[in-house]
Every structure is written in structure tokens, then in C-alpha cells.
Motif scaffolding. Structure first.
Motif, mmCIF file in Angstrom:
data_model
loop_
_atom_site.group_PDB
_atom_site.id
_atom_site.type_symbol
_atom_site.label_atom_id
_atom_site.label_comp_id
_atom_site.label_asym_id
_atom_site.label_seq_id
_atom_site.Cartn_x
_atom_site.Cartn_y
_atom_site.Cartn_z
ATOM 1 N N THR A 98 -0.188 0.964 6.532
ATOM 2 C CA THR A 98 1.000 0.707 5.721
ATOM 3 C C THR A 98 1.312 1.897 4.824
ATOM 4 O O THR A 98 2.463 2.331 4.733
ATOM 5 C CB THR A 98 0.809 -0.557 4.856
ATOM 6 N N ALA A 99 0.303 2.419 4.151
ATOM 7 C CA ALA A 99 0.506 3.546 3.238
ATOM 8 C C ALA A 99 1.117 4.738 3.976
ATOM 9 O O ALA A 99 2.067 5.366 3.489
ATOM 10 C CB ALA A 99 -0.817 3.940 2.582
ATOM 11 N N LEU A 100 0.614 5.034 5.158
ATOM 12 C CA LEU A 100 1.124 6.157 5.943
ATOM 13 C C LEU A 100 2.545 5.879 6.443
ATOM 14 O O LEU A 100 3.428 6.749 6.361
ATOM 15 C CB LEU A 100 0.189 6.457 7.117
ATOM 16 N N ALA A 152 0.847 -1.191 0.000
ATOM 17 C CA ALA A 152 0.000 0.000 0.000
ATOM 18 C C ALA A 152 0.885 1.245 0.000
ATOM 19 O O ALA A 152 2.030 1.203 0.451
ATOM 20 C CB ALA A 152 -0.916 0.003 1.226
ATOM 21 N N GLY A 153 0.324 2.329 -0.538
ATOM 22 C CA GLY A 153 1.082 3.568 -0.592
ATOM 23 C C GLY A 153 0.189 4.758 -0.891
ATOM 24 O O GLY A 153 -1.035 4.631 -0.965
ATOM 25 N N LEU A 154 0.840 5.906 -1.066
ATOM 26 C CA LEU A 154 0.135 7.137 -1.379
ATOM 27 C C LEU A 154 0.648 7.722 -2.680
ATOM 28 O O LEU A 154 1.862 7.801 -2.889
ATOM 29 C CB LEU A 154 0.350 8.186 -0.278
ATOM 30 N N ILE A 155 -0.278 8.119 -3.532
ATOM 31 C CA ILE A 155 0.077 8.911 -4.703
ATOM 32 C C ILE A 155 0.006 10.353 -4.217
ATOM 33 O O ILE A 155 -1.080 10.876 -3.952
ATOM 34 C CB ILE A 155 -0.888 8.659 -5.873
ATOM 35 N N ILE A 156 1.162 10.953 -4.043
ATOM 36 C CA ILE A 156 1.233 12.301 -3.488
ATOM 37 C C ILE A 156 1.332 13.307 -4.618
ATOM 38 O O ILE A 156 2.118 13.127 -5.549
ATOM 39 C CB ILE A 156 2.436 12.428 -2.544
ATOM 40 N N PHE A 157 0.527 14.364 -4.512
ATOM 41 C CA PHE A 157 0.591 15.426 -5.515
ATOM 42 C C PHE A 157 0.732 16.765 -4.818
ATOM 43 O O PHE A 157 0.469 16.906 -3.622
ATOM 44 C CB PHE A 157 -0.641 15.404 -6.424
ATOM 45 N N HIS A 172 5.312 -3.121 1.551
ATOM 46 C CA HIS A 172 4.581 -4.319 1.964
ATOM 47 C C HIS A 172 3.827 -4.105 3.271
ATOM 48 O O HIS A 172 4.327 -3.449 4.184
ATOM 49 C CB HIS A 172 5.539 -5.499 2.115
ATOM 50 N N VAL A 173 2.642 -4.682 3.321
ATOM 51 C CA VAL A 173 1.813 -4.632 4.522
ATOM 52 C C VAL A 173 2.411 -5.590 5.556
ATOM 53 O O VAL A 173 2.633 -6.764 5.266
ATOM 54 C CB VAL A 173 0.345 -5.025 4.192
#
Length: 142
Positions: A49-51, A7-12, A39-40
Motif C-alpha cells: 500500500t505504501a509503495l 500506509a505510506g512513506l515519509i519521503i525525505f 487505505h490498504v
């Protein structure tokens, strides 16, 4: 067969009238470019996980961005014959000039407009995710 999960973040960020996306180049393998993700861990939610991964890989904590709660994109593909799911949320950097602090997992990062970001990532499923982010943001502006 256990599924791989990340999991992750698409940051803009908004720079003048342009939206730019954060991509990070891995320091391993073929040195591909992706948004921060990982990875989780056991007992961890996809969101946690993303955070965590965004903080570890880019030095950005929740004080630096706002997660767009109603946008979530799921990618499914195979890695070495094993199914993998990657969940991305989208997040806006609150202060566009916030510095990025890379972990040793990455060797470079770039802020790019959509067309250049899509060119750099190369993977069709990630290109689709970036385009959906951009489409979502443009719809919000109307």
C-alpha cells in the motif's frame, strides 16, 4: 468494528546540508498536509500500500527512492469514532530534484525542513513521527 488501516512513506531528500520532508496538501476536507499515504486494499500488505499510494499520489516509483528498511512508525487514532492505524516507512529520494506529479487527491506539495514540516502538519502524532525520522537520520550520520 473494523479497523481503518492506511500506509505510506515519509519521503525525505538531502539538499546541501539540510534534510527536507515531502508533505502533500489534500484537495478534500480541511486540506490537511501529510506524507503520501492511503487505505490498504483487500489482499494488499501495508508495505505494498505504501509503495502504491506513493506512486499514485506523488508520481514516485521505487526507482526514485530507497526505503529505510529498519525504520517504521505506527500511528493510532480515531476517525469518526472508528479506530485507525497508519503505518509509515521512511524513504530517501535518490535524486533530490526528481519532480513530484500530484494526483487529483492533492492540490499542493512542499519540501520542508523539520521545523516547518511540523508546523504545517499540526497533528501531534504526525509531528512525533517526523521528529523520530529526523532523530534516526541524525543518529545514522554519527
Amino acid at each position: 468494528m473494523a479497523e481503518l488501516r492506511a500506509a505510506g512513506l515519509i519521503i525525505f531528500r538531502r539538499m546541501a546540508a539540510e534534510i527536507e520532508y515531502l508533505l502533500m496538501q489534500t484537495s478534500y476536507g480541511i486540506h490537511h498536509w501529510t506524507p503520501p499515504k492511503g487505505h490498504v486494499d483487500p489482499g494488499e500488505s501495508d508495505r505494498e500500500t505504501a509503495l502504491r499510494e506513493t506512486h499514485e499520489e506523488a508520481g514516485l516509483g521505487t526507482e526514485h527512492f530507497k526505503v529505510i528498511e529498519d525504520f517504521k512508525h505506527e500511528l493510532r487514532y480515531s476517525v469518526n469514532g472508528k479506530p485507525k492505524t497508519v503505518i509509515y516507512w521512511m524513504a530517501e529520494l535518490l535524486e533530490p530534484k526528481t519532480p513530484i506529479t500530484m494526483s487529483n487527491e492533492h492540490q499542493d506539495y512542499k519540501w520542508l525542513p523539520l521545523s516547518e514540516a511540523c508546523e504545517l502538519v499540526g497533528y501531534p502524532d504526525l509531528i512525533k513521527a517526523l521528529k523520530e525520522c529526523d532523530k534516526y537520520l541524525k543518529q545514522q550520520e554519527q
